[in-house]
Design a protein around this motif. Structure first.
Motif, PDB file in Angstrom:
ATOM      1  N   UNK A  47       0.839  -1.206   0.000  1.00 18.69           N
ATOM      2  CA  UNK A  47       0.000   0.000   0.000  1.00 18.69           C
ATOM      3  C   UNK A  47       0.871   1.251   0.000  1.00 18.69           C
ATOM      4  N   UNK A  48       1.949   1.232   0.765  1.00 20.05           N
ATOM      5  CA  UNK A  48       2.860   2.374   0.779  1.00 20.05           C
ATOM      6  C   UNK A  48       3.553   2.539  -0.578  1.00 20.05           C
ATOM      7  N   UNK A  49       3.978   1.446  -1.172  1.00 26.79           N
ATOM      8  CA  UNK A  49       4.599   1.514  -2.503  1.00 26.79           C
ATOM      9  C   UNK A  49       3.611   2.069  -3.525  1.00 26.79           C
ATOM     10  N   UNK A  50       2.383   1.592  -3.484  1.00 28.85           N
ATOM     11  CA  UNK A  50       1.361   2.087  -4.411  1.00 28.85           C
ATOM     12  C   UNK A  50       1.102   3.571  -4.194  1.00 28.85           C
ATOM     13  N   UNK A  51       1.105   3.995  -2.943  1.00 28.79           N
ATOM     14  CA  UNK A  51       0.922   5.414  -2.615  1.00 28.79           C
ATOM     15  C   UNK A  51       2.044   6.249  -3.224  1.00 28.79           C
ATOM     16  N   UNK A 108      10.172  15.184  -2.156  1.00 28.41           N
ATOM     17  CA  UNK A 108       9.409  15.943  -1.143  1.00 28.41           C
ATOM     18  C   UNK A 108       7.911  15.887  -1.428  1.00 28.41           C
ATOM     19  N   UNK A 109       7.539  16.006  -2.697  1.00 23.66           N
ATOM     20  CA  UNK A 109       6.125  15.967  -3.065  1.00 23.66           C
ATOM     21  C   UNK A 109       5.502  14.598  -2.833  1.00 23.66           C
ATOM     22  N   UNK A 110       6.263  13.544  -3.114  1.00 23.98           N
ATOM     23  CA  UNK A 110       5.772  12.181  -2.887  1.00 23.98           C
ATOM     24  C   UNK A 110       5.405  12.010  -1.412  1.00 23.98           C
ATOM     25  N   UNK A 111       6.287  12.471  -0.525  1.00 20.31           N
ATOM     26  CA  UNK A 111       6.059  12.297   0.910  1.00 20.31           C
ATOM     27  C   UNK A 111       5.000  13.259   1.439  1.00 20.31           C
ATOM     28  N   UNK A 116      -1.130   7.404   2.409  1.00 16.54           N
ATOM     29  CA  UNK A 116      -0.586   6.282   3.175  1.00 16.54           C
ATOM     30  C   UNK A 116       0.732   6.671   3.822  1.00 16.54           C
ATOM     31  N   UNK A 117       1.603   7.368   3.092  1.00 10.93           N
ATOM     32  CA  UNK A 117       2.893   7.761   3.684  1.00 10.93           C
ATOM     33  C   UNK A 117       2.683   8.711   4.861  1.00 10.93           C
ATOM     34  N   UNK A 118       1.749   9.632   4.762  1.00 15.03           N
ATOM     35  CA  UNK A 118       1.463  10.535   5.888  1.00 15.03           C
ATOM     36  C   UNK A 118       0.894   9.776   7.080  1.00 15.03           C
ATOM     37  N   UNK A 119       0.014   8.843   6.824  1.00 15.17           N
ATOM     38  CA  UNK A 119      -0.600   8.061   7.902  1.00 15.17           C
ATOM     39  C   UNK A 119       0.449   7.199   8.605  1.00 15.17           C
ATOM     40  N   UNK A 120       1.257   6.485   7.817  1.00 17.01           N
ATOM     41  CA  UNK A 120       2.255   5.594   8.424  1.00 17.01           C
ATOM     42  C   UNK A 120       3.359   6.366   9.135  1.00 17.01           C
ATOM     43  N   UNK A 124       5.045   5.258  12.697  1.00 20.87           N
ATOM     44  CA  UNK A 124       6.314   4.522  12.692  1.00 20.87           C
ATOM     45  C   UNK A 124       7.338   5.343  11.907  1.00 20.87           C
ATOM     46  N   UNK A 125       8.593   5.336  12.329  1.00 21.59           N
ATOM     47  CA  UNK A 125       9.594   6.072  11.549  1.00 21.59           C
ATOM     48  C   UNK A 125       9.664   5.564  10.104  1.00 21.59           C
ATOM     49  N   UNK A 126       9.569   6.497   9.180  1.00 28.25           N
ATOM     50  CA  UNK A 126       9.615   6.206   7.754  1.00 28.25           C
ATOM     51  C   UNK A 126      10.878   6.870   7.223  1.00 28.25           C
ATOM     52  N   UNK A 127      11.860   6.037   6.855  1.00 18.96           N
ATOM     53  CA  UNK A 127      13.169   6.543   6.450  1.00 18.96           C
ATOM     54  C   UNK A 127      13.517   6.031   5.070  1.00 18.96           C
TER      55      UNK A 127
END
Length: 134
Positions: A47-51, A108-111, A116-120, A124-127
């Motif tokens: 889901x994160x990859x698709x996001x 920067x725009x992707x994140x 999903x990236x904002x929610x996760x 949890x740390x997203x690096x």
């Protein structure tokens, strides 16, 4: 507000099935695991990859960004007690001749605009990083 809906049901002790719209996904809910289906963590990472990939599709026309391909690789680190993810790492590889500054803008725009990236990232740390394909 947008709403999303998924319906999942147990098929047997080896797997389940999730449905959304006209799509179906076989779920690995077997305690022994299955090689032909994704487990819950793999589905979350998918889901994160698709996001991230959808974010690229959304932002590239606005930025007039030229890409020839994108790959996303993710990994999660899980602790046992209590069971939870403690880190998610990612690498986005973009096949593009755009400048490093434009690649940074894309990252920067992707994140910034990913549901999903904002929610996760709040849980949890997203690096990770975005790099040019060699």
């Amino acid at each position: 507000m947008m709403e999303y809906r998924v319906h999942a049901r147990r098929i047997d002790a080896h797997g389940s099935l999730a449905r959304a719209k006209a799509a179906e996904v076989v779920l690995d809910t077997d305690l022994a695991g299955r090689q032909d289906a994704m487990n819950p963590v793999e589905l979350l990472l998918s889901a994160l990859a698709a996001c991230m990939l959808k974010g690229i599709e959304r932002v590239t026309p606005m930025l007039q960004f030229q890409i020839d391909g994108v790959e996303v690789t993710l990994e999660a680190l899980r602790q046992d007690a209590p069971p939870k993810l403690v880190a998610i790492r990612y690498e986005i590889v973009v096949d593009s001749a755009e400048t490093e500054q434009r690649l940074d803008l894309l990252h920067r725009n992707i994140l910034k605009y990913g549901t999903i990236s904002n929610t996760l990232s709040a849980a949890v740390p997203l690096e990770g990083h975005l790099r040019r394909k060699r």
